[in-house]
Design an enzyme around this catalytic site. Structure first.
Site, mmCIF file in Angstrom:
data_model
loop_
_atom_site.group_PDB
_atom_site.id
_atom_site.type_symbol
_atom_site.label_atom_id
_atom_site.label_comp_id
_atom_site.label_asym_id
_atom_site.label_seq_id
_atom_site.Cartn_x
_atom_site.Cartn_y
_atom_site.Cartn_z
ATOM 1 N N GLU A 51 45.450 41.311 46.801
ATOM 2 C CA GLU A 51 46.247 41.275 48.021
ATOM 3 C C GLU A 51 47.661 41.683 47.625
ATOM 4 O O GLU A 51 48.422 40.882 47.100
ATOM 5 C CB GLU A 51 46.237 39.865 48.639
ATOM 6 C CG GLU A 51 46.857 39.831 50.019
ATOM 7 C CD GLU A 51 47.800 38.662 50.245
ATOM 8 O OE1 GLU A 51 48.119 38.373 51.406
ATOM 9 O OE2 GLU A 51 48.245 38.045 49.267
ATOM 10 N N ASP A 72 45.219 36.172 45.648
ATOM 11 C CA ASP A 72 46.247 36.023 46.671
ATOM 12 C C ASP A 72 47.638 36.240 46.086
ATOM 13 O O ASP A 72 47.909 35.895 44.934
ATOM 14 C CB ASP A 72 46.167 34.618 47.274
ATOM 15 C CG ASP A 72 47.287 34.357 48.256
ATOM 16 O OD1 ASP A 72 47.275 34.976 49.330
ATOM 17 O OD2 ASP A 72 48.184 33.552 47.933
#
Length: 716
Positions: free
Chosen positions: A381, A327
């Protein structure tokens, strides 16, 4: 030094050769430094076996790294939460503290913490390496807990190789996966949701919010205890059972791991673990993330690298996760966290604003993960598009297997919000879906959890909005619903069919889950109404959600059964903005989209490889909520055109209803008993005509098949 393959593959990177090679060399040097030249990062990342609480043959041993502390006590239910001399830790050098206790001292489910003293202060802390953390339901206080059951969980499937061709990901959240207005559990997910995912054909789940986090509403992105699976969903053994069951069903389990920042909490988290501000995080103005209200790791410290790399290996070894979706990678890569930056040219990736320490850490993390498990999956991401992010380390890249195609959902939202249906351009759609680096695999997705959060809207809600509340019955005909469902199916199919790596869907969105996601908070009266999934909507035979779910299942199964589908070239056959028609082939599969809101084309000419084509599925099929305007039983034969004989292409004439997509398959010559496609075309039934349609235009005559049950160019 030989020129790295990353630079060879992209001549536009040549001016930045020095920067790329510099980063690569720094990673090589850091690996050598951390491993004493062995290159064995897996051995280096064994910190979780040393730090924290461990039960050995003759005693319990506990170790913690706290260089700024001058005294530490182990406190808990066994000491009545008091600092007792027999529970005082001993400093053993290098900022490490240790205590050994008789086996009879500690027991399964005992609660414990550390009482840390430093010059000028003291405070209770949850151990940084704690593997289980629980919250008292009455006081809401978090504590570490000993997890030492008499019969620990054992995996029944110890070896598992994920299927990644193609990688079809079902993004999910354990707590909100349940129908009831409550927090769901690992066991409930294993029993109720995994079977759905298996039937739908997805071969991987990407689980959010696994690492313990104090605030449920953070969606798991404000992590406090990096080694502890969130106890609000169940026990560590419950999570292992879920992963084991997934593997038995052939489903890989990817963890959404958060190493880009950490929660600011000091009692629950690492904020000021030993009283200092810079133990794990930056101690200057870079300490706090300007947008996320969280703390930023100092990736330049070997101790921090050791902590985070050990965290990666821990989840792989102890829980058998098959990889990670990292993330917030953009935030890690740049000193400004990528905020307010457009990234319009290669200069933006090599202008000195990049955090080389973070880039080295991410490179090492990918190397470690693939050392521990060569079949592991790593996904970044990342929205800036930094070259080499998903290229191999040996080639000069950072080493991720995939990168998220974050521009695609933004494109769909912008298109739905800002453009009239008649202004949707196939050229723009095709460019957005295929605009990527040839040497990097991506994960395509129309929407993820990000697009469903409160304040935003899912695709189906943008298309249909509150009409969903009143007109989703199968016996209810409504133009707004018809339009929304038609575009929902087309958007998903065109996004899936253009992948070069994988595809992702957030749970429930496949069947058009209504409304948004909103976790319990003070502003909504701590309600769970929107922090759940309404599975009964797709289960009910009287509602149209079933149509969308059936379509998603059909397209996922079709693509998954095509060997190496994501590796097949995408050959564009038609891209007509005026007619709003897009057609392309991948191996023997032909994808045709008519985005026009009202025009249906009869005998639309597409230049395609010669042969016979059969229709596999159409978004207008009745089982998908359509009108059945496409007769799938009718074979389609191409027609010769002398102008294109050298290209081995002929005219394929199709009926294209408005707002529909079709998938056709070109039969192999041996399937129809001929050696050349052109021989078959000569025998094809149908009327002969001397007129030839222009590329991407309607034929001058009717197609060689019987006319479909619809008016020509009728939108009614």
């Amino acid at each position: 030094m030989k020129t790295l393959k990353l630079i060879k593959n992209d001549p536009w990177l040549a001016p930045y050769k020095r920067a790329i090679e510099g980063r690569h060399n720094r990673a090589v040097e850091k690996i050598a430094e951390l491993t004493n030249g062995s290159g064995n990062l897996s051995e280096f990342a064994d910190g979780y076996l040393y730090f924290g609480l461990h039960k050995e043959k003759r005693h319990w041993v506990f170790r913690e790294w706290a260089p700024n502390a001058n005294a530490i006590y182990l406190i808990g239910t066994f000491s009545d939460w008091k600092e007792l001399p027999q529970y005082k830790l001993l400093a053993i050098g290098g900022g490490v503290w240790e205590i050994k206790l008789p086996l009879k001292t500690l027991h399964h489910l005992d609660l414990y913490k550390l009482s840390v003293h430093w010059n000028g202060g003291e405070g209770e802390r949850i151990p940084a390496w704690a593997t289980r953390v629980v919250q008292d339901p009455e006081t809401y206080i978090f504590s570490a807990q000993i997890w030492d059951p008499e019969k620990p969980f054992t995996f029944t499937k110890t070896r598992f190789k994920p299927k990644t061709s193609p990688l079809l990901i079902y993004e999910c959240h354990i707590g909100m996966a349940q129908q009831e207005e409550k927090v769901g559990t690992y066991n409930e997910f294993r029993e109720k949701i995994l079977p759905r995912i298996a039937v739908d054909g997805y071969n991987a789940i990407q689980i959010m919010a696994i690492q313990e986090h104090p605030y449920y509403g953070s969606f798991g992105y404000h992590v406090s205890s990096f080694f502890a699976p969130s106890s609000r969903f169940g026990t560590p053994d419950d999570l292992k059972a879920l992963i084991d069951e997934a593997h038995q069903r052939g489903i890989a389990v990817i963890m959404d791991i958060v190493h880009s920042h950490a929660v600011k909490n000091e009692v629950e988290g690492l904020g000021r673990f030993d009283g200092s501000y810079d133990q794990y995080f930056y101690g200057d103005n870079r300490r706090e993330h300007p947008a996320w209200d969280s703390l930023c790791f100092d990736y330049g410290k070997n101790a921090v690298i050791h902590f985070l790399l050990s965290n990666c290996k821990y989840w792989l070894d102890e829980f058998h996760f098959d990889g990670f979706r990292f993330d917030g990678v953009t935030s890690m890569l740049y000193y400004n966290h990528g905020l307010g930056q457009a990234f319009c040219s290669y200069d933006d990736y090599y202008n000195g604003g990049q955090d080389d320490n973070a880039i080295v850490y991410l490179t090492l993390a990918n190397e470690l993960i693939h050392q521990v498990n060569p079949h592991a999956i790593t996904i970044a991401e990342e929205m800036s598009g930094m070259p080499g992010l998903a290229s191999k380390f040996k080639d000069g890249g950072i080493g991720f297997d995939y990168r998220m195609a974050m521009g695609i959902p933004d494109f769909w939202i912008k298109t739905i919000k800002e453009k009239k249906d008649e202004d949707w351009k196939p050229t723009a759609i095709f460019w957005e879906l295929t605009n990527r680096r040839a040497d990097e695999k991506t994960i395509n997705y129309a929407e993820s959890h990000d697009q469903a959060l409160v304040g935003d809207k899912t695709i189906i809600f943008r298309l249909i909005d509150d009409v969903m509340y009143w007109h989703m019955s199968k016996n209810d005909t409504n133009f707004v619903v018809d339009r929304g469902m038609a575009l929902h199916k087309m958007i998903r199919l065109v996004t899936l069919s253009t992948i070069n790596g994988g595809y992702l869907n957030f749970m429930g969105n496949e069947f058009g889950h209504p409304e948004w996601i909103d976790f319990p908070r003070q502003g909504n009266g701590w309600s769970y109404k929107y922090a759940r999934r309404q599975w009964d909507l797709v289960d009910r035979d009287d509602l149209k959600y079933q149509y969308l779910g059936a379509f998603d299942q059909a397209m996922i199964h079709l693509v998954s059964q095509k060997k190496k589908f994501e590796q097949t070239p995408i050959v564009k056959l038609c891209e007509n903005d005026g007619d709003q028609v897009l057609a392309f082939m991948r191996d023997d599969l032909l994808f045709v989209f008519n985005f026009h809101p009202c025009k249906s084309f009869n005998g639309y000419g597409i230049l395609a490889p010669a042969g016979e084509y059969s229709t596999l599925m159409s978004s207008d099929d009745p089982e998908f909520g359509g009108y059945g305007l496409v007769d799938k039983s009718v074979p389609h034969f191409t027609r010769r055109d002398p102008l294109f004989e050298n290209e081995h292409k002929e005219w394929l004439l199709l009926y294209l209803p408005a707002r529909t997509a079709q998938i056709l398959r070109r039969k192999k010559p041996e399937e129809i008993g001929i050696s050349e496609p052109s021989e078959k075309v000569e025998k094809a039934p149908g009327k002969k005509t001397d007129s030839k349609p222009a590329a991407g235009k309607k034929a001058a005559t009717k197609p060689a098949t019987r006319a479909p049950r619809a008016k020509k160019e009728s939108g009614k």
